[in-house]
Design a protein around this motif. Structure first.
Motif, short mmCIF file in Angstrom:
data_model
loop_
_atom_site.label_atom_id
_atom_site.label_comp_id
_atom_site.label_asym_id
_atom_site.label_seq_id
_atom_site.Cartn_x
_atom_site.Cartn_y
_atom_site.Cartn_z
N GLY B 52 0.80 -1.29 0.00
CA GLY B 52 0.15 -0.01 0.13
C GLY B 52 1.17 1.26 -0.10
O GLY B 52 2.12 1.26 0.06
N ILE B 53 0.21 2.34 -0.25
CA ILE B 53 0.79 3.73 -0.39
C ILE B 53 1.47 4.26 0.81
O ILE B 53 2.17 5.37 0.66
CB ILE B 53 -0.29 4.55 -0.84
CG1 ILE B 53 0.31 5.89 -1.74
CG2 ILE B 53 -1.13 5.27 0.16
CD1 ILE B 53 0.21 5.55 -3.29
N ASP B 54 1.37 3.51 1.93
CA ASP B 54 1.94 4.25 3.35
C ASP B 54 3.52 4.29 3.10
O ASP B 54 4.28 5.16 3.67
CB ASP B 54 1.67 3.35 4.35
CG ASP B 54 0.15 3.15 4.53
OD1 ASP B 54 -0.67 4.65 4.23
OD2 ASP B 54 -0.58 2.41 5.33
N GLN B 56 5.18 5.10 0.61
CA GLN B 56 5.83 6.29 -0.16
C GLN B 56 5.42 7.38 0.70
O GLN B 56 6.15 8.55 0.55
CB GLN B 56 4.98 6.36 -1.27
CG GLN B 56 4.96 5.20 -2.36
CD GLN B 56 4.57 5.33 -3.56
OE1 GLN B 56 4.22 6.68 -4.12
NE2 GLN B 56 4.34 4.38 -4.52
#
Lengths: 173, 97
Positions: B52-54, B56
């Motif tokens: 998931g984007i966490d 980044q």
């Protein structure tokens, strides 16, 4: 095609990383570092992190490296033409530590199978988020909702860093 | 490609560690620490494809902290240079035993 590009940029990144360590002059080290940062930014693009690739170029290669260059020029370190390696006796622990780290990392990679098996629901949703919000919006959405406290604390940290840098570099304390 | 990116990140981290341990110029040691930070960032970005984007978002924070760290660290190096007229770490022995 994407894989070939990845290997090209990975080779440039590793070669320039060795350049950073082995360059004779500090300015040479710094230019190799800029090359490493640019190729890592290219791998970010290949991993679909476009916003971070842009930030990497603008903030890292642009701002931080110019700060380093500024200090090298300010301290007049640009013309030391011999490599300032440590004494040979001090190299032995360095090689030992690096060898141990490399061995440990190799063991971890052999033991765990990183890949499709680790894919989670959030990982599958990342492409949908990128399509829906765009490259910036996909990061901004969690940054300003889930991580808002961390974001504010980072702002305070930057303020403290500005004050600290000024206080330390001032001529008379 | 995620596995290859993690391997690239591991190689960059080890090269950075080698630089910190081997060089004597404080500014180049500092550059090698930046190289290590970058290797960790690459690992975060590669794993964000899986979890998931966490990841980044963390890279974003790491970059901010790296900028703050660079400013303060270079200020320390400047004030050390004023005192010793050198950035060779062999000369800084005030905190050695």
């Amino acid at each position: 095609m994407v894989d070939i590009l990845f290997y090209v940029f990975a080779a440039v990144a590793i070669g320039s990383a060795f350049g950073v360590v082995l360059a004779r002059t500090p300015v040479g080290s710094l230019l190799f570092m800029v090359s490493t940062l640019a190729s890592v930014a290219a791998t970010y693009v290949l991993l679909e992190a476009h916003f971070l690739a842009a930030i990497q170029i603008i903030v890292y290669a642009g701002a931080i490296m110019v700060l380093f260059l500024f200090v090298i020029m300010l301290l007049n370190l640009g013309h030391e033409y011999r490599r300032d390696l440590k004494a040979p006796l001090a190299m032995i622990p360095a090689f030992a530590v690096v060898g141990a780290m490399a061995g440990f990392i190799a063991r971890v990679f052999r033991a765990t199978d990183v890949g499709a098996g680790m894919m989670t629901e959030a990982g599958r949703g990342i492409d949908a988020a990128l399509l829906e919000h765009g490259a910036v919006g996909a990061i901004a959405q969690p940054l300003f909702t889930d991580y808002i406290v961390h974001f504010e604390v980072t702002g305070i940290l930057l303020l403290v860093a500005i004050v600290g840098a000024l206080a330390l570099a001032k001529r008379s304390v | 490609m995620i596995t290859e990116a993690l391997i690239l990140s591991a190689i960059l981290f080890v090269v950075g560690t080698f630089g910190v341990l081997v060089r004597r110029n404080a500014i180049i040691m500092f550059l090698c620490i930046e190289l290590q930070l970058n290797a960790v960032n690459l690992a975060f970005v590669a794993l964000s494809r899986l979890v998931g984007i966490d990841g980044q978002v963390f890279v974003f924070f790491v970059m901010t902290v790296a900028a703050a760290e660079a400013a303060v660290g270079l200020a320390i190096i400047i004030s050390i240079f004023r005192h010793y007229e050198s950035v060779d770490v062999n000369n800084f022995n005030l905190l050695k035993w």
